[in-house]
Enzyme design. Structure first.
Site, PDB file in Angstrom:
ATOM      1  N   SER A 246      40.097  51.179  27.555  1.00 41.21           N
ATOM      2  CA  SER A 246      40.340  49.995  28.374  1.00 41.21           C
ATOM      3  C   SER A 246      39.047  49.181  28.537  1.00 41.21           C
ATOM      4  O   SER A 246      38.462  48.760  27.546  1.00 41.21           O
ATOM      5  CB  SER A 246      40.928  50.423  29.721  1.00 41.21           C
ATOM      6  OG  SER A 246      41.423  49.326  30.435  1.00 41.21           O
ATOM      7  N   ASP A 333      52.026  49.342  26.511  1.00 41.70           N
ATOM      8  CA  ASP A 333      50.878  49.217  27.426  1.00 41.70           C
ATOM      9  C   ASP A 333      51.083  48.003  28.330  1.00 41.70           C
ATOM     10  O   ASP A 333      51.125  46.873  27.853  1.00 41.70           O
ATOM     11  CB  ASP A 333      49.587  49.062  26.614  1.00 41.70           C
ATOM     12  CG  ASP A 333      48.335  49.179  27.471  1.00 41.70           C
ATOM     13  OD1 ASP A 333      48.390  48.810  28.662  1.00 41.70           O
ATOM     14  OD2 ASP A 333      47.304  49.628  26.963  1.00 41.70           O
ATOM     15  N   HIS A 372      49.474  52.801  29.300  1.00 41.32           N
ATOM     16  CA  HIS A 372      48.064  52.421  29.202  1.00 41.32           C
ATOM     17  C   HIS A 372      47.101  53.601  29.109  1.00 41.32           C
ATOM     18  O   HIS A 372      46.020  53.470  28.550  1.00 41.32           O
ATOM     19  CB  HIS A 372      47.690  51.548  30.404  1.00 41.32           C
ATOM     20  CG  HIS A 372      46.279  51.048  30.392  1.00 41.32           C
ATOM     21  ND1 HIS A 372      45.771  50.246  29.389  1.00 41.32           N
ATOM     22  CD2 HIS A 372      45.240  51.252  31.254  1.00 41.32           C
ATOM     23  CE1 HIS A 372      44.504  49.967  29.631  1.00 41.32           C
ATOM     24  NE2 HIS A 372      44.157  50.567  30.752  1.00 41.32           N
TER      25      HIS A 372
END
Length: 398
Positions: A246, A333, A372
């Site tokens: 991320s 995601d 995610h």
């Protein structure tokens, strides 16, 4: 004389008696008449009283409705005012946007002691602290391969540092925003990687967890560089891979670009749920949905990010990276859209800097539900890493 008066008296008595009886009957008649009139009045008022009560009830209901509408309108006006005020507040105070990007003030899970990784099930992990700069201290976790967990019991920091020189490869993990190095999904990934025979070294950037300092893109990148150099000073010729997740992908590409420029690249770079750059990610983030079509969105929300010195330009960095690249991204995601990861791959794959290195993109179908941060659950992950990292020969794979 008496005889004449007697009839007169009798007459008076009869008159009085008749008068009294007539007055009684008159009173009775008057009472009856009064009762009749009262009954007539009551009968006349009977239908009107329910109507009056109904009218009063309607008036009260209308009053309540008007009061409810007034309160609702007041709430709507306050919400609308807040909706309009927030963009101006962010524009005037760019630091707010920086905090929303880093979210370092969000510590999840709460009430964990980062000095005791064993409390999170990492009984072969050591916690220690490094100092990248003056007045900056960062907390580090070092997890050795799972096969060593018995040997690791009760060992001190020196033993863990010496263990880096073993023949096992090392992964430097750079986490995303919010939370700490003790986040649940992060701990689960450490366990998976450790079970595959990797050392896992991770840390909290300055301003996160128990690390001391003020967060910034430059500072986060420098922290990562310091930890990488610290690892290389102890690992000898063992492979060192960098894994970013991320927001950590932005730190990872910043770091690897700098390492390549100084000609000390890592053995491979793994990007999990990456974006292209922070502006595109901010525009695609679910939090921006309510403002995405707000007039001047870029000026209000995106320009303050740039003015704060936050870029995390993965799309530019990959053009200057010379090492194998693996991108992992789940199609479902909700935080970093899948298309941003695919776009980054499409930028990197034809880049001349990757001409002699592998570049691979692994999508995870939305039916798997990895979203995610749950790619670590994939039973295919060990095979993917083994095939990608186990091949030392150059040659790009698409």
């Amino acid at each position: 004389m008496r005889k004449r008066t007697e009839p007169v008296a009798l007459e008076h008595e009869r008159c009085a008696a008749s008068g009294s009886s007539s007055s009684g009957s008159a009173a009775e008649a008057l009472d009856a008449d009064c009762r009749l009139k009262q009954n007539l009045r009551l009968a006349g008022k009977g239908p009107a009283e329910p109507r009056c009560a109904a009218d009063a009830g309607m008036k009260r209901a209308l009053g309540r409705r008007k009061g409810l509408w007034f309160r609702l309108r007041k709430i709507l006006l306050c919400v609308l005012g807040l909706y309009v005020a927030i963009p101006f507040l962010i524009k005037l105070c760019p630091g707010i946007q920086a905090k929303l990007i880093f979210l370092n003030f969000v510590r999840v899970p709460y009430f964990i002691d980062l000095k005791k990784p064993q409390d999170q099930g990492l009984n072969h992990t050591c916690n220690y602290y490094l100092q990248p700069e003056e007045d900056v201290t960062i907390g580090v976790w070092h997890t050795v391969p799972a096969v060593w967990w018995k040997d690791a019991q009760g060992k001190d920091q020196m033993w863990y540092e010496d263990a880096l020189a073993s023949s096992c490869p090392i992964i430097l993990y750079l986490h995303g925003n919010a939370g700490t190095r003790g986040g649940d999904h992060r701990v689960e990934l450490y366990k998976v990687l450790s079970s595959l025979g990797y050392h896992v070294v991770t840390f909290d950037y300055r301003g996160w967890g128990d690390s001391v300092g003020t967060p910034s893109e430059r500072g986060m990148t420098y922290d990562a560089l310091h930890v990488f150099d610290w690892i290389k000073a102890r690992s000898g010729d063992n492979p060192v891979y960098i894994w970013g997740h991320s927001l950590g992908t932005g730190v990872a590409t910043n770091l690897v670009r700098r390492l390549c420029e100084r000609e000390t690249p890592p053995d491979a770079l793994i990007l999990e749920s990456p974006f292209t750059n922070i502006r595109e990610e901010a525009k695609s983030h679910p939090f921006s949905v309510i403002y995405r079509y707000f007039p001047g969105f870029d000026w209000f929300f995106l320009d303050p990010i740039t003015s704060s010195g936050i870029k995390f330009a993965n799309d530019e960095n990959v053009k200057h990276i010379s090492c194998s690249l693996l991108i992992l991204h789940a199609e479902d995601d909700p935080v970093v859209p899948f298309q941003l990861g695919r776009k980054l791959y499409n930028i990197a794959a034809p880049s001349r800097s990757f001409r002699d290195f592998k570049v691979q993109f692994i999508p995870f179908h939305s039916d798997l539900g990895y979203r995610h941060k749950y790619i670590y659950k994939s039973p295919e992950l060990p095979r993917i890493l083994r095939e990608f990292l186990g091949k030392s020969e150059p040659g790009r794979q698409h």
